[in-house]
Each structure stands twice: as C-alpha cells, then as structure tokens.
Design an enzyme around this catalytic site. Structure first.
Site, PDB file in Angstrom:
ATOM      1  N   ASP A  59      -6.481   5.864   1.085  1.00  0.00           N
ATOM      2  CA  ASP A  59      -6.799   4.819   2.059  1.00  0.00           C
ATOM      3  C   ASP A  59      -6.062   5.078   3.368  1.00  0.00           C
ATOM      4  OD1 ASP A  59      -7.029   2.332   3.491  1.00  0.00           O
ATOM      5  OD2 ASP A  59      -7.416   1.307   1.595  1.00  0.00           O
TER       6      ASP A  59
ATOM      7  N   CYS B  91     -11.455  -5.597   1.075  1.00  0.00           N
ATOM      8  CA  CYS B  91     -10.944  -5.391   2.428  1.00  0.00           C
ATOM      9  C   CYS B  91     -10.245  -6.668   2.888  1.00  0.00           C
ATOM     10  CB  CYS B  91     -12.104  -4.963   3.332  1.00  0.00           C
ATOM     11  SG  CYS B  91     -11.721  -4.553   5.037  1.00  0.00           S
TER      12      CYS B  91
ATOM     13  N   HIS C 240     -10.461   3.942   1.628  1.00  0.00           N
ATOM     14  CA  HIS C 240     -10.718   2.528   1.886  1.00  0.00           C
ATOM     15  C   HIS C 240     -12.222   2.247   1.764  1.00  0.00           C
ATOM     16  CE1 HIS C 240      -9.405  -1.367   3.450  1.00  0.00           C
ATOM     17  NE2 HIS C 240     -10.548  -1.409   4.103  1.00  0.00           N
TER      18      HIS C 240
END
Length: 222
Positions: free
Chosen positions: A164, A117, A191
């Site tokens: 995502d 991330c 994600h």
C-alpha cells in the site's frame, strides 16, 4: 437486487443509501462504508455480494451531506474530487449516518460494519464509538493508525495491503501493537486491492479477505 432508500441522521440531515436485501430470511445486517468515490457501482456490487451471502446490506451515501448523488470513477481527477469531498465530511457526521443505517439494518438482527479506504477508517471509528454493532471489518483505512489507541468495543478484523503506497507497514504494526486483540491480516497487494474496477485489484487477496470477513460475520452476526 438493490434499492435506493433515505436515511435521516440524528442531526436532521437526510441522505440516500443503497439497500440490498437477501433472497431469504437475513442472517443479519451489514453496513457498507464507501471509499472516497461515493456509493458508486462498485460499492453497490459489494452490497449485492453480501446480500447473496444472506445479509441485509446498506451503504450510506456520506457525501450527500455536501453534494448529493456523487459517483466517481478511479482516474486522477476522480481521486482529487473524492479527497476534496472527504475533507468536508467529518468522521463525527459519517458516524451519524452509520447510526441511521444501523437503525434500519438492525431489523435483520445483529449488525456488522465493513468499510473500504476512507470507509475503513469510518468502520474503525464506529467499532469504538457506536452502540449496537456486533463486528467490524475495516479494509485499508488510512486513518486507522492515527486512531490506533481507540479500542474497538466489538470483534474487529482489519485488512491491509503490504504494498500500500498510502499505508506503510509501520502503521500496520502500530495498530497491531496498540490493539493486540484485533485480528490484522496483510496481503501481498496494494491499496484498494478489493476493488475489481481499479488497477490495484488483486483477486486472490480480495477472495481471501472476503472469506475471512464472512467467517467473522458468521461468528458474531449470524
């Protein structure tokens, strides 16, 4: 398996870090860059997993610069808090903390960096700006496309989820086009697919990404 240590960055700031040591002689070192949720139980488990594979793994607590001891979960309030803290820690300062971790991790030999991330964005930046690293593995870093023109100086493998919500495939293709030497893998996942504490966790994708990441580390770190 792990212990808490302190790191002192080049600007004099002291932060904490989680350190996981392998059982035997290390293959090398690995810096693990946190998500926006701090060095929480998941990031510590990632360090432990890599230590089981033979690496001295260190996760710097980037948020200590603005609020020490942050460990967040994955509810909406946690996400909002994590984003707020992330915006207060510049990439430049995060790289100072990575460099401090690198000084310790290098005791184990060559050093790689992996990030998830926001930490994926930090890992990408480190690949192009920091000396002393041997491989970089960013996972779904939302800021990577915005730095696609910044060429990594070390072997780099990037992992992205095809579903995502935050990183469209157009961004992934931008990275591929700008840096064709970077290995880019995509997965039928969203994600955060590597995190087994999130609803977006996808075990087949996480397992495959890990096996590929370990292959890169074996080739370039040890």
């Amino acid at each position: 398996m792990g212990t808490q240590i302190e790191l002192t960055a080049s600007d004099g700031v002291t932060i904490s870090a989680y350190r996981a040591d392998p059982a035997g002689k290390p293959r090398g070192g690995l810096i693990v860059c946190q998500e926006i949720f701090g060095v929480n139980v998941h990031i510590r488990s990632v360090c432990d997993r890599y230590a089981q594979e033979g690496y001295l793994a260190i996760a710097p607590a980037f948020f200590d610069r603005v609020q020490p001891g942050v460990e967040l979960g994955y509810e909406p309030d946690d996400i909002a808090k994590g984003r707020e803290l992330m915006q207060k820690v510049s990439i430049d300062n995060a790289l100072k903390d990575v460099a401090a971790a690198l000084a310790i991790a290098s005791e184990a030999g060559k050093v790689g960096i992996v990030g998830y991330c926001w930490g994926g964005t930090v890992a990408w930046a480190a690949a192009g700006r920091l000396d002393g690293l041997s491989a970089a593995i960013p996972y779904y870093g939302g800021g990577i496309a915005g730095m696609a023109d910044k060429k990594p100086r070390i072997p780099t493998m990037a992992h992205f989820g095809e579903k995502d919500h935050a990183i469209p495939m157009t961004d992934v293709e931008k990275v591929r086009a700008a840096q064709p030497e970077v290995i880019v893998h995509t997965y039928a996942a969203g994600h955060g697919f590597n995190c087994d504490m999130r609803g977006s966790y996808d075990k087949p994708s996480a397992d495959l990404a890990l096996s590929r990441s370990l292959e890169l580390l074996r080739q370039h770190v040890g």
